[in-house]
Design a protein around this motif. Sequence first.
Motif, PDB file in Angstrom:
ATOM      1  N   CYS A  61      92.633   0.021   7.697  1.00 11.13           N
ATOM      2  CA  CYS A  61      91.605   0.993   8.050  1.00 11.13           C
ATOM      3  C   CYS A  61      92.246   2.250   8.614  1.00 11.13           C
ATOM      4  O   CYS A  61      93.311   2.199   9.248  1.00 11.13           O
ATOM      5  CB  CYS A  61      90.645   0.391   9.082  1.00 11.13           C
ATOM      6  SG  CYS A  61      89.749  -1.047   8.488  1.00 11.13           S
ATOM      7  N   GLU A  62      91.590   3.381   8.402  1.00  7.42           N
ATOM      8  CA  GLU A  62      92.143   4.628   8.916  1.00  7.42           C
ATOM      9  C   GLU A  62      91.038   5.652   9.116  1.00  7.42           C
ATOM     10  O   GLU A  62      89.990   5.600   8.468  1.00  7.42           O
ATOM     11  CB  GLU A  62      93.183   5.180   7.942  1.00  7.42           C
ATOM     12  CG  GLU A  62      92.636   5.468   6.548  1.00  7.42           C
ATOM     13  CD  GLU A  62      93.673   6.069   5.616  1.00  7.42           C
ATOM     14  OE1 GLU A  62      94.575   6.765   6.111  1.00  7.42           O
ATOM     15  OE2 GLU A  62      93.576   5.856   4.404  1.00  7.42           O
ATOM     16  N   ASP A  63      91.284   6.566  10.024  1.00  5.35           N
ATOM     17  CA  ASP A  63      90.390   7.701  10.196  1.00  5.35           C
ATOM     18  C   ASP A  63      90.705   8.730   9.119  1.00  5.35           C
ATOM     19  O   ASP A  63      91.878   9.000   8.826  1.00  5.35           O
ATOM     20  CB  ASP A  63      90.573   8.319  11.582  1.00  5.35           C
ATOM     21  CG  ASP A  63      90.061   7.414  12.688  1.00  5.35           C
ATOM     22  OD1 ASP A  63      89.168   6.583  12.410  1.00  5.35           O
ATOM     23  OD2 ASP A  63      90.566   7.515  13.825  1.00  5.35           O
TER      24      ASP A  63
ATOM     25  N   ASP B 152      82.675  -0.984  14.784  1.00  4.30           N
ATOM     26  CA  ASP B 152      82.305  -0.198  15.958  1.00  4.30           C
ATOM     27  C   ASP B 152      81.542  -1.003  17.005  1.00  4.30           C
ATOM     28  O   ASP B 152      81.697  -0.756  18.208  1.00  4.30           O
ATOM     29  CB  ASP B 152      81.447   1.001  15.531  1.00  4.30           C
ATOM     30  CG  ASP B 152      82.179   1.919  14.567  1.00  4.30           C
ATOM     31  OD1 ASP B 152      83.364   1.652  14.278  1.00  4.30           O
ATOM     32  OD2 ASP B 152      81.575   2.884  14.085  1.00  4.30           O
TER      33      ASP B 152
ATOM     34  N   ASP C  92      84.122  13.616   8.023  1.00  7.92           N
ATOM     35  CA  ASP C  92      85.074  12.915   8.877  1.00  7.92           C
ATOM     36  C   ASP C  92      84.511  11.539   9.223  1.00  7.92           C
ATOM     37  O   ASP C  92      83.305  11.379   9.452  1.00  7.92           O
ATOM     38  CB  ASP C  92      85.307  13.689  10.174  1.00  7.92           C
ATOM     39  CG  ASP C  92      85.957  15.054   9.945  1.00  7.92           C
ATOM     40  OD1 ASP C  92      86.345  15.332   8.787  1.00  7.92           O
ATOM     41  OD2 ASP C  92      86.060  15.826  10.913  1.00  7.92           O
ATOM     42  N   GLY C  93      85.363  10.537   9.259  1.00 14.01           N
ATOM     43  CA  GLY C  93      84.878   9.204   9.594  1.00 14.01           C
ATOM     44  C   GLY C  93      85.981   8.167   9.532  1.00 14.01           C
ATOM     45  O   GLY C  93      87.174   8.502   9.415  1.00 14.01           O
ATOM     46  N   SER C  94      85.595   6.917   9.583  1.00 15.04           N
ATOM     47  CA  SER C  94      86.538   5.801   9.539  1.00 15.04           C
ATOM     48  C   SER C  94      86.405   5.084   8.197  1.00 15.04           C
ATOM     49  O   SER C  94      85.308   4.637   7.846  1.00 15.04           O
ATOM     50  CB  SER C  94      86.262   4.812  10.678  1.00 15.04           C
ATOM     51  OG  SER C  94      86.453   5.421  11.939  1.00 15.04           O
ATOM     52  N   TYR C  95      87.492   5.020   7.475  1.00 17.94           N
ATOM     53  CA  TYR C  95      87.524   4.325   6.184  1.00 17.94           C
ATOM     54  C   TYR C  95      87.772   2.845   6.453  1.00 17.94           C
ATOM     55  O   TYR C  95      88.871   2.444   6.829  1.00 17.94           O
ATOM     56  CB  TYR C  95      88.625   4.941   5.324  1.00 17.94           C
ATOM     57  CG  TYR C  95      88.851   4.287   3.982  1.00 17.94           C
ATOM     58  CD1 TYR C  95      87.809   3.717   3.257  1.00 17.94           C
ATOM     59  CD2 TYR C  95      90.132   4.262   3.425  1.00 17.94           C
ATOM     60  CE1 TYR C  95      88.024   3.135   2.016  1.00 17.94           C
ATOM     61  CE2 TYR C  95      90.369   3.692   2.176  1.00 17.94           C
ATOM     62  CZ  TYR C  95      89.310   3.125   1.487  1.00 17.94           C
ATOM     63  OH  TYR C  95      89.542   2.544   0.262  1.00 17.94           O
ATOM     64  N   GLN C  96      86.728   2.048   6.269  1.00 10.98           N
ATOM     65  CA  GLN C  96      86.798   0.630   6.628  1.00 10.98           C
ATOM     66  C   GLN C  96      86.432  -0.310   5.485  1.00 10.98           C
ATOM     67  O   GLN C  96      86.511  -1.520   5.641  1.00 10.98           O
ATOM     68  CB  GLN C  96      85.877   0.369   7.834  1.00 10.98           C
ATOM     69  CG  GLN C  96      86.309   1.147   9.070  1.00 10.98           C
ATOM     70  CD  GLN C  96      85.259   1.184  10.167  1.00 10.98           C
ATOM     71  OE1 GLN C  96      84.067   1.062   9.881  1.00 10.98           O
ATOM     72  NE2 GLN C  96      85.697   1.359  11.396  1.00 10.98           N
TER      73      GLN C  96
ATOM     74  N   ASP D  28      76.925   6.174   6.944  1.00  6.30           N
ATOM     75  CA  ASP D  28      78.174   5.415   6.900  1.00  6.30           C
ATOM     76  C   ASP D  28      78.942   5.634   5.602  1.00  6.30           C
ATOM     77  O   ASP D  28      80.098   5.222   5.489  1.00  6.30           O
ATOM     78  CB  ASP D  28      77.904   3.918   7.088  1.00  6.30           C
ATOM     79  CG  ASP D  28      77.251   3.610   8.427  1.00  6.30           C
ATOM     80  OD1 ASP D  28      77.652   4.235   9.421  1.00  6.30           O
ATOM     81  OD2 ASP D  28      76.340   2.759   8.475  1.00  6.30           O
TER      82      ASP D  28
ATOM     83  N   SER E 119      82.262   3.457   6.070  1.00  3.19           N
ATOM     84  CA  SER E 119      82.489   2.850   7.382  1.00  3.19           C
ATOM     85  C   SER E 119      81.613   1.607   7.474  1.00  3.19           C
ATOM     86  O   SER E 119      80.575   1.517   6.809  1.00  3.19           O
ATOM     87  CB  SER E 119      82.116   3.825   8.498  1.00  3.19           C
ATOM     88  OG  SER E 119      82.864   5.020   8.400  1.00  3.19           O
TER      89      SER E 119
ATOM     90  N   THR F  24      89.468  12.592   7.136  1.00  2.00           N
ATOM     91  CA  THR F  24      88.815  13.877   7.366  1.00  2.00           C
ATOM     92  C   THR F  24      88.207  14.402   6.069  1.00  2.00           C
ATOM     93  O   THR F  24      88.621  14.010   4.969  1.00  2.00           O
ATOM     94  CB  THR F  24      89.812  14.910   7.912  1.00  2.00           C
ATOM     95  OG1 THR F  24      90.894  15.056   6.982  1.00  2.00           O
ATOM     96  CG2 THR F  24      90.362  14.467   9.264  1.00  2.00           C
TER      97      THR F  24
END
Length: 346
Positions: A282-284, A165, A234-238, A199, A159, A286
């Motif tokens: 980008c995507e959330d 964010d 879990d997180g945001s792949y950025q 992150d 992330s 798990t």
Amino acid sequence: MGDSQYFQAYEDLEIHEIMLRDRPRQEAYCNAITSNAAMFKDKVVLDVGAGTGILSIFCARAGAKTVYAVEASNLAAIAVDVVRENSLTPIIKVIQQRIEDFELPPTIDKVDIIVSEWMGFYLLHEGMLDSVIFARNKFLRPGGRMFPETAAIYVAPCSVPALFDYWDNVDGVKMQSFAQLLRAKRSSKPEILTIGKEDLLHEGIVMSWIDLHEVSPEDLDEISLKEVVPVRRDGSYQGLCIWFDCQFPTHDPDGGIVFSTSPKSPQTHWKQCIVVLPSNACEDVTKGEPIAFGLVMKRNPNDRRKYNIEMSLLDSAEVEHPLPCDCIMTKCILTKAHLATMEVDN
């Protein structure tokens, strides 16, 4: 960037202030050299790209008989003063010259040890490792030591909160529309910034491992990787986070000093190199979900001191997974269970 511009850039004292104030950098070199004083006792040492001369001073204090501090820029004059200030002029010989033009005195055949702080962003930026390899091939005796002696480049999906964010709430104002334009403007090259260990979406995999005793410049022309990794939280792949580690020689059977620019380690001036995904990619994600990607580092054909870095998004269903793989895809779950059964049977 040509050599003259490169060396002129290193005449900026603020660059050296940043490096000298970088405690992880300083402590790694100081401890690696002084804790291995037996290796340096009465040895001839070559410091490639000596800068202010501080690594040469560490070597002299560890017992080196002679240190050749080779520095191509005008900073060599400062190194002379620093060496004199520390009463080490009889041991440390500062030479203002490109290492490619340097020659040892006729009385010295080879050196016993080469020290250098050659690392750039994502390890290879600036291409100074080529000069260290040249010095190794020409000046290092058989069985001589390199400080550091190995290096590794790591990569992990991550992330990037500073670029994503933060813009969710700027003093109560949503500004993702501005952030998207900002990221698009800066998307032509990777970002050099610091991210937290929280992150990282994976602990990281080795993209390249380099043995300083064996590597050639041609080995560094292109480094590539295709990989699938399971998300650890879990997180945001950025984006992708790139960092490096370096290891120094030691006689200690428990291992030597490792210097790391990982998000899990104390911050350095190298920070981390981040390849940022476009907003629409980008995507959330798990925990356990597979992320597949390709990454290529290739020398810039117009400037060998720089690299072009290209990332590709891959389909995790089409890329071969490591064995065993911890992701949640059915084939990997079944394969892992089968391998576990075979281990029990054996």
